[in-house]
Design an enzyme around this catalytic site. Sequence first.
Site, PDB file in Angstrom:
ATOM      1  N   TYR A   1       0.678  -0.953  -0.075  1.00 60.01           N
ATOM      2  CA  TYR A   1       0.098  -0.090   0.106  1.00 60.01           C
ATOM      3  C   TYR A   1       0.886   1.380  -0.063  1.00 60.01           C
ATOM      4  CZ  TYR A   1      -4.110   2.439   0.602  1.00 60.01           C
ATOM      5  OH  TYR A   1      -5.371   3.424   0.410  1.00 60.01           O
TER       6      TYR A   1
ATOM      7  N   LYS B   1      -3.563   8.156   3.403  1.00 60.41           N
ATOM      8  CA  LYS B   1      -4.907   7.922   3.985  1.00 60.41           C
ATOM      9  C   LYS B   1      -4.732   8.357   5.434  1.00 60.41           C
ATOM     10  CE  LYS B   1      -7.119   6.189   0.550  1.00 60.41           C
ATOM     11  NZ  LYS B   1      -8.150   7.109  -0.374  1.00 60.41           N
TER      12      LYS B   1
HETATM   13  P1  NAD Z   1     -12.247   4.154  -8.667  1.00 59.27           P
HETATM   14  O1  NAD Z   1     -10.955   3.806  -9.790  1.00 59.27           O
HETATM   15  O2  NAD Z   1     -13.200   3.326  -9.223  1.00 59.27           O
HETATM   16  O3  NAD Z   1     -12.342   5.633  -8.347  1.00 59.27           O
HETATM   17  C1  NAD Z   1     -11.197   6.391  -8.040  1.00 59.27           C
HETATM   18  C2  NAD Z   1     -11.824   7.689  -8.747  1.00 59.27           C
HETATM   19  O4  NAD Z   1     -10.767   8.735  -8.237  1.00 59.27           O
HETATM   20  C3  NAD Z   1     -11.861   7.728 -10.171  1.00 59.27           C
HETATM   21  O5  NAD Z   1     -13.268   7.967 -10.452  1.00 59.27           O
HETATM   22  C4  NAD Z   1     -10.950   8.785 -10.740  1.00 59.27           C
HETATM   23  O6  NAD Z   1     -11.650   9.371 -11.663  1.00 59.27           O
HETATM   24  C5  NAD Z   1     -10.763   9.772  -9.560  1.00 59.27           C
HETATM   25  N1  NAD Z   1      -9.968  10.694  -9.425  1.00 59.27           N
HETATM   26  C6  NAD Z   1      -8.495  10.378  -9.732  1.00 59.27           C
HETATM   27  N2  NAD Z   1      -8.039  11.661  -9.782  1.00 59.27           N
HETATM   28  C7  NAD Z   1      -8.763  12.559  -9.794  1.00 59.27           C
HETATM   29  C8  NAD Z   1      -8.675  14.043  -9.891  1.00 59.27           C
HETATM   30  N3  NAD Z   1      -7.560  14.632 -10.210  1.00 59.27           N
HETATM   31  N4  NAD Z   1      -9.920  14.844  -9.945  1.00 59.27           N
HETATM   32  C9  NAD Z   1     -11.075  13.961  -9.738  1.00 59.27           C
HETATM   33  N5  NAD Z   1     -11.239  12.541  -9.757  1.00 59.27           N
HETATM   34  C10 NAD Z   1     -10.003  12.062  -9.685  1.00 59.27           C
HETATM   35  O7  NAD Z   1     -11.393   3.335  -7.469  1.00 59.27           O
HETATM   36  P2  NAD Z   1     -12.019   3.273  -5.908  1.00 59.27           P
HETATM   37  O8  NAD Z   1     -11.621   2.036  -5.324  1.00 59.27           O
HETATM   38  O9  NAD Z   1     -13.708   3.329  -5.983  1.00 59.27           O
HETATM   39  O10 NAD Z   1     -11.615   4.413  -5.188  1.00 59.27           O
HETATM   40  C11 NAD Z   1     -12.343   5.453  -4.646  1.00 59.27           C
HETATM   41  C12 NAD Z   1     -11.777   5.702  -3.250  1.00 59.27           C
HETATM   42  O11 NAD Z   1     -11.845   4.502  -2.420  1.00 59.27           O
HETATM   43  C13 NAD Z   1     -10.402   6.087  -3.255  1.00 59.27           C
HETATM   44  O12 NAD Z   1     -10.137   7.270  -2.387  1.00 59.27           O
HETATM   45  C14 NAD Z   1      -9.395   4.946  -2.859  1.00 59.27           C
HETATM   46  O13 NAD Z   1      -8.467   5.242  -2.131  1.00 59.27           O
HETATM   47  C15 NAD Z   1     -10.514   4.433  -1.649  1.00 59.27           C
HETATM   48  N6  NAD Z   1     -10.459   3.026  -1.207  1.00 59.27           N
HETATM   49  C16 NAD Z   1     -10.608   2.074  -2.077  1.00 59.27           C
HETATM   50  C17 NAD Z   1     -10.490   0.785  -1.550  1.00 59.27           C
HETATM   51  C18 NAD Z   1     -10.402  -0.458  -2.614  1.00 59.27           C
HETATM   52  O14 NAD Z   1     -10.080  -1.271  -2.239  1.00 59.27           O
HETATM   53  N7  NAD Z   1     -10.818  -0.301  -3.800  1.00 59.27           N
HETATM   54  C19 NAD Z   1     -10.471   0.434  -0.380  1.00 59.27           C
HETATM   55  C20 NAD Z   1     -10.287   1.695   0.492  1.00 59.27           C
HETATM   56  C21 NAD Z   1     -10.436   2.877   0.024  1.00 59.27           C
END
Ligand code: NAD
Length: 254
Positions: free
Chosen positions: A155, A162
């Site tokens: 990570y 985070k």
């Molecule tokens: P995802 O790829 O579907 O979503 C990430 C989003 O961030 C995308 O829509 C992307 O367009 C957007 N993004 C990136 N740079 C950007 C910018 N400059 N301006 C606007 N938008 C921007 O993936 P996800 O897993 O749904 O991620 C959403 C959140 O959840 C993130 O913060 C991620 O760290 C967090 N998260 C994910 C997980 C996992 O396992 N997938 C677990 C815990 C937390």
Amino acid sequence: MFSLAGKKALVAGVANDQSIAWGCASALHAQGAELAITYLNEKAEPHVRPLAERLDAPIIAPLDVGDDAQLDTLFAQIEERWGTLDVLIHAIAFCAKEDLHGRVIDCSRDGFALAMDISVHSFLRMISKAEPLMPDGGTCMTVTFYGSEKVVEHYNIMGPVKAALESVTRYAAAELGPKGISVHALSPGPLATRAASGIGHFDELMARNAERAPTGQLATIDDVGAYAAFLASAEAGNITGAVHPIDGGYHITG
Ligand code: NAD
């Protein structure tokens, strides 16, 4: 059952139908909320627009949080259309590959600043734009991960990023609580999304979580959405400032 009828919600971070933001948008819509949904850029629009239309979102707009003018335009559009905003969901993170895949101690200065700007400070920028549109209170949520508090292999720099996100959540909650605005960090277990595909050995992380979680199951975007919908409701108005694990209980055994 609580209702979100009449509530206006801005959801940023939908990339496709596997996005956590999509799980949240769908659940909020199912409970009656009206949505503003953003897409990152022209390349993302054809993937996001049809999803947003499926939820009858009256506002579908571009948002790259690195571009202040786009943020201004989006909030001006929300103010013009709705006048007020009840819910803000920030499900956005970014880190350059070379920094994400390297050791934390080797993270570049520029890469660190960029990851913090897009993944953390953008939440503050959005909250501060939302605040004047929430005169009668509201709910702001972001999405974090357990790698903030424990060292989770692969990570890397997103762990400290985070951790900062969770800390700003607490400070924002303290500052905005008197105005009836609550601030939360949702903390799902690993989910196979596009952002997650950038993290090394993600399959192993998912397998370990499923194995060690008391429920024996990984979280789904519907689990996250249902939780977010509740937090967006009036009934959750006295809850704020917390990191909410949505992970099959992995945080107690992992
Ligand atoms: P995802 O790829 O579907 O979503 C990430 C989003 O961030 C995308 O829509 C992307 O367009 C957007 N993004 C990136 N740079 C950007 C910018 N400059 N301006 C606007 N938008 C921007 O993936 P996800 O897993 O749904 O991620 C959403 C959140 O959840 C993130 O913060 C991620 O760290 C967090 N998260 C994910 C997980 C996992 O396992 N997938 C677990 C815990 C937390």
